[in-house]
Scaffold this motif. Structure first.
Motif, PDB file in Angstrom:
ATOM      1  N   LEU A   1      11.559   2.238  -4.709  1.00 53.98           N
ATOM      2  CA  LEU A   1      12.209   0.939  -4.849  1.00 53.98           C
ATOM      3  C   LEU A   1      12.413   0.599  -6.330  1.00 53.98           C
ATOM      4  O   LEU A   1      13.501   0.160  -6.737  1.00 53.98           O
ATOM      5  N   ALA A   2      11.375   0.804  -7.142  1.00 52.22           N
ATOM      6  CA  ALA A   2      11.462   0.464  -8.571  1.00 52.22           C
ATOM      7  C   ALA A   2      12.533   1.296  -9.260  1.00 52.22           C
ATOM      8  O   ALA A   2      13.281   0.790 -10.106  1.00 52.22           O
ATOM      9  N   VAL A   3      12.637   2.570  -8.884  1.00 54.28           N
ATOM     10  CA  VAL A   3      13.648   3.457  -9.475  1.00 54.28           C
ATOM     11  C   VAL A   3      15.040   3.010  -9.031  1.00 54.28           C
ATOM     12  O   VAL A   3      15.947   2.835  -9.849  1.00 54.28           O
ATOM     13  N   ALA A   4      15.200   2.792  -7.719  1.00 52.17           N
ATOM     14  CA  ALA A   4      16.517   2.433  -7.178  1.00 52.17           C
ATOM     15  C   ALA A   4      17.014   1.121  -7.789  1.00 52.17           C
ATOM     16  O   ALA A   4      18.200   0.962  -8.055  1.00 52.17           O
ATOM     17  N   GLU A   5      16.096   0.189  -8.020  1.00 54.34           N
ATOM     18  CA  GLU A   5      16.481  -1.130  -8.539  1.00 54.34           C
ATOM     19  C   GLU A   5      16.547  -1.161 -10.062  1.00 54.34           C
ATOM     20  O   GLU A   5      16.847  -2.201 -10.647  1.00 54.34           O
ATOM     21  N   LYS A   6      16.177  -0.038 -10.707  1.00 61.28           N
ATOM     22  CA  LYS A   6      16.139   0.023 -12.187  1.00 61.28           C
ATOM     23  C   LYS A   6      15.348  -1.167 -12.759  1.00 61.28           C
ATOM     24  O   LYS A   6      15.826  -1.930 -13.616  1.00 61.28           O
TER      25      LYS A   6
ATOM     26  N   ASP B   1       0.812  -1.226   0.000  1.00 60.99           N
ATOM     27  CA  ASP B   1       0.000   0.000   0.000  1.00 60.99           C
ATOM     28  C   ASP B   1       0.837   1.264   0.000  1.00 60.99           C
ATOM     29  O   ASP B   1       0.285   2.361  -0.097  1.00 60.99           O
ATOM     30  N   ASN B   2       2.139   1.132   0.123  1.00 61.57           N
ATOM     31  CA  ASN B   2       2.998   2.318   0.239  1.00 61.57           C
ATOM     32  C   ASN B   2       3.475   2.751  -1.152  1.00 61.57           C
ATOM     33  O   ASN B   2       4.583   2.414  -1.584  1.00 61.57           O
ATOM     34  N   VAL B   3       2.628   3.504  -1.846  1.00 60.63           N
ATOM     35  CA  VAL B   3       2.907   3.864  -3.244  1.00 60.63           C
ATOM     36  C   VAL B   3       4.241   4.611  -3.390  1.00 60.63           C
ATOM     37  O   VAL B   3       5.078   4.214  -4.218  1.00 60.63           O
ATOM     38  N   PRO B   4       4.515   5.678  -2.607  1.00 61.92           N
ATOM     39  CA  PRO B   4       5.791   6.381  -2.803  1.00 61.92           C
ATOM     40  C   PRO B   4       7.004   5.471  -2.587  1.00 61.92           C
ATOM     41  O   PRO B   4       7.977   5.529  -3.352  1.00 61.92           O
ATOM     42  N   ALA B   5       6.947   4.599  -1.580  1.00 62.58           N
ATOM     43  CA  ALA B   5       8.091   3.710  -1.311  1.00 62.58           C
ATOM     44  C   ALA B   5       8.261   2.677  -2.427  1.00 62.58           C
ATOM     45  O   ALA B   5       9.397   2.296  -2.762  1.00 62.58           O
ATOM     46  N   LEU B   6       7.163   2.232  -3.024  1.00 63.44           N
ATOM     47  CA  LEU B   6       7.264   1.270  -4.128  1.00 63.44           C
ATOM     48  C   LEU B   6       7.895   1.927  -5.349  1.00 63.44           C
ATOM     49  O   LEU B   6       8.714   1.316  -6.051  1.00 63.44           O
ATOM     50  N   VAL B   7       7.514   3.182  -5.615  1.00 59.79           N
ATOM     51  CA  VAL B   7       8.093   3.907  -6.755  1.00 59.79           C
ATOM     52  C   VAL B   7       9.596   4.082  -6.516  1.00 59.79           C
ATOM     53  O   VAL B   7      10.419   3.823  -7.406  1.00 59.79           O
TER      54      VAL B   7
ATOM     55  N   ASP C   1       0.151   4.868 -12.451  1.00 60.13           N
ATOM     56  CA  ASP C   1       0.332   6.253 -12.943  1.00 60.13           C
ATOM     57  C   ASP C   1       1.666   6.818 -12.454  1.00 60.13           C
ATOM     58  O   ASP C   1       2.420   7.427 -13.212  1.00 60.13           O
ATOM     59  N   ARG C   2       1.934   6.625 -11.147  1.00 60.01           N
ATOM     60  CA  ARG C   2       3.168   7.193 -10.571  1.00 60.01           C
ATOM     61  C   ARG C   2       4.402   6.551 -11.211  1.00 60.01           C
ATOM     62  O   ARG C   2       5.397   7.214 -11.457  1.00 60.01           O
ATOM     63  N   LEU C   3       4.333   5.234 -11.504  1.00 56.39           N
ATOM     64  CA  LEU C   3       5.476   4.558 -12.124  1.00 56.39           C
ATOM     65  C   LEU C   3       5.686   5.070 -13.544  1.00 56.39           C
ATOM     66  O   LEU C   3       6.818   5.306 -13.974  1.00 56.39           O
ATOM     67  N   GLN C   4       4.573   5.273 -14.263  1.00 55.93           N
ATOM     68  CA  GLN C   4       4.693   5.796 -15.636  1.00 55.93           C
ATOM     69  C   GLN C   4       5.347   7.167 -15.638  1.00 55.93           C
ATOM     70  O   GLN C   4       6.165   7.468 -16.503  1.00 55.93           O
ATOM     71  N   GLU C   5       5.000   7.987 -14.649  1.00 59.98           N
ATOM     72  CA  GLU C   5       5.583   9.341 -14.571  1.00 59.98           C
ATOM     73  C   GLU C   5       7.102   9.301 -14.451  1.00 59.98           C
ATOM     74  O   GLU C   5       7.780  10.223 -14.894  1.00 59.98           O
ATOM     75  N   VAL C   6       7.633   8.235 -13.837  1.00 63.71           N
ATOM     76  CA  VAL C   6       9.094   8.152 -13.721  1.00 63.71           C
ATOM     77  C   VAL C   6       9.675   7.197 -14.770  1.00 63.71           C
ATOM     78  O   VAL C   6      10.825   6.770 -14.673  1.00 63.71           O
ATOM     79  N   GLY C   7       8.863   6.855 -15.764  1.00 58.96           N
ATOM     80  CA  GLY C   7       9.373   6.084 -16.900  1.00 58.96           C
ATOM     81  C   GLY C   7       9.541   4.600 -16.642  1.00 58.96           C
ATOM     82  O   GLY C   7      10.325   3.938 -17.323  1.00 58.96           O
TER      83      GLY C   7
END
Ligand code: AMP
Ligand code: GLY
Length: 424
Positions: A57-62, A49-55, A80-86
């Motif tokens: 994590l996904a960025v940090a792990e590429k 449920d922690n959307v900012p922390a998941l985003v 949506d948030r993941l798409q915003e960061v590509g």
């Protein structure tokens, strides 16, 4: 490709298990995962449920692809948030996930595009809802509009129960804001089935159908649960019925949402009521069903990662899915007391013995590893899944595996698949 799966249920274990078979799948990460998932993926302690922390994590792990299991983060806008960061993500946008997040939105869509479903009305105050109940009589169904952890649907046998349901949802605010609006609808009869389609915004590819057992105890008695067992195929959904479901329900929905500027991507899960006249939609979910995902993944022969990427990138029309002709059946083992209050931290033994039976997979849900021991920490804890030439044979094997599991703290139904086996 590095893949991040979000969730911690049997559904996510089955998805990890199927993704791990893909030659294209590199490291698998799961947030937060469970003891079974930890055997095939790296689990990271971030809540689903922690959307900012998941985003983060996904960025940090590429990560190359995020696969979102439960509805909560989808409705909250994780994709949506993941798409915003590509970062590519499998699942609908928050606007499209409203098909599950708002029962009123889903019913209005059905009305607008002529999709068969129960007759209904929406209310944002109790008096109008009660007047509608007085006019239409019982049995009748009262639903909280928003997400209510699977508890927001109240089947009412008489008018008094329906008035009480309105008070429970709207005055006592049993589901908080999720009950600020209600849908009151016709009570439908027939046989239920779970139908899944993978969607890329434009095209929809049906998966094999499944049937779930929602009631806690044998004979479909007792309180409603998230699902105590499931199997695939669903005999009530033969090829002709599958085509009707696509033509009358799934495709008009996909086309309508695209036309409304709200295209659907991800897995669209239609809960159906089927009778002699055909299929009617009970509800849509914006995710895989659990436990249904477990027997379905057990039958999938195609590359799941390729399928999910085609849904994200578009081009599902170029994919043809291959399925095992075998049947698959899952028996859920739940903690004593579930779906009410249940105890945590009881030890489970014998999972490895159960998995020695050929064709058996034990998918974990609420489990945690503790110094080599497996402890139960959730309501639904294991999904003991077996394949076989028929549903009857898959059932025999699944219960043989259940018998190997030594867990005094848990229980299971002993009749999963009864309806299909009666037809075999
Ligand atoms: P849901 O939480 O929407 O999955 O609903 C839970 C269960 O309630 C469904 O699986 C059905 O068994 C039942 N249900 C929901 N809506 C109706 C309806 N209009 N008529 C009859 N049963 C329903
Ligand atoms: N088993 C039904 C669901 O996942 O909602």
């Amino acid at each position: 490709m590095k893949v991040l799966i979000v969730g911690s249920g049997g559904r996510e274990h089955a998805l990890c298990w199927a993704l791990a078979k893909s030659p294209k799948c590199g490291e698998l990460i799961c947030a937060p995962g469970n003891a079974g998932i930890a055997e095939i993926a790296r689990c990271v302690d971030v809540s689903a449920d922690n959307v900012p922390a998941l985003v983060e994590l996904a960025v940090a792990e590429k990560v190359g692809l995020v696969v979102v299991g439960p509805e909560g983060p989808l409705v909250a806008g994780l994709v949506d948030r993941l798409q915003e960061v590509g970062i590519k993500a499998f699942g609908p946008s928050a606007a499209a996930a409203a098909i599950e997040g708002s029962k009123g939105m889903m019913k209005d869509l059905c009305a607008h595009y002529d999709i068969p479903t129960a007759a209904y009305a929406r209310f944002d105050e109790p008096d109008g809802a009660k007047e509608y109940i007085r006019v239409h009589g019982a049995p009748i169904v009262v639903k909280a509009d928003g997400l209510a952890a699977g508890k927001g649907v109240i089947l009412c046998r008489n008018e008094n129960e329906a008035y009480a349901a309105i008070d429970h949802i709207m005055i006592e605010e049993a589901f908080g804001q999720a009950g600020a609006e209600v849908v009151v609808e016709e009570f439908m009869t027939g046989e239920e089935a779970s139908f899944f389609a993978i969607v890329d915004g434009e095209h929809a590819l049906p998966l094999v159908a499944a049937q779930d057992h929602k009631a806690a105890y044998d004979g479909d008695e007792g309180p409603n649960t998230g699902g105590m067992g499931a199997y695939s195929p669903a005999p009530v959904v033969d090829a002709a019925m599958s085509k009707r479901i696509m033509d009358e329900i799934i495709l008009p929905t996909i086309r309508g949402m695209a036309r409304d500027g709200n295209p659907y991507k991800g897995v669209l899960f239609a809960g159906l009521m089927i009778d002699a006249k055909g299929p009617r939609l009970i509800e849509y979910n914006c995710r895989f069903g659990d436990p249904e995902c477990q027997p379905i993944m057990s039958r999938l022969k195609s590359d799941l990662l390729e399928l999910l990427l085609a849904a994200v990138d578009g081009g599902l029309d170029r994919i043809k899915l291959k399925w095992s002709p075998s049947s698959a059946l899952t028996v859920v083992m739940a903690a004593n007391g579930y779906p009410g209050k249940y105890e945590k931290n009881s030890e489970i033994k014998g999972i490895k013995e159960a998995e020695k039976i050929a064709g058996v997979s034990v998918f974990h849900a609420g489990t945690k590893a503790d110094n080599g021991r497996i402890l139960a920490i959730g309501g639904r804890v294991l999904g003991v899944t077996a394949t076989g030439k028929s549903i009857g044979l898959a059932q025999k094997k699944a219960y043989k595996a259940v018998a190997k599991i030594d867990w005094p703290g848990g229980f299971n139904r002993t009749d999963i698949g009864w309806r299909a086996i009666n037809r075999e």
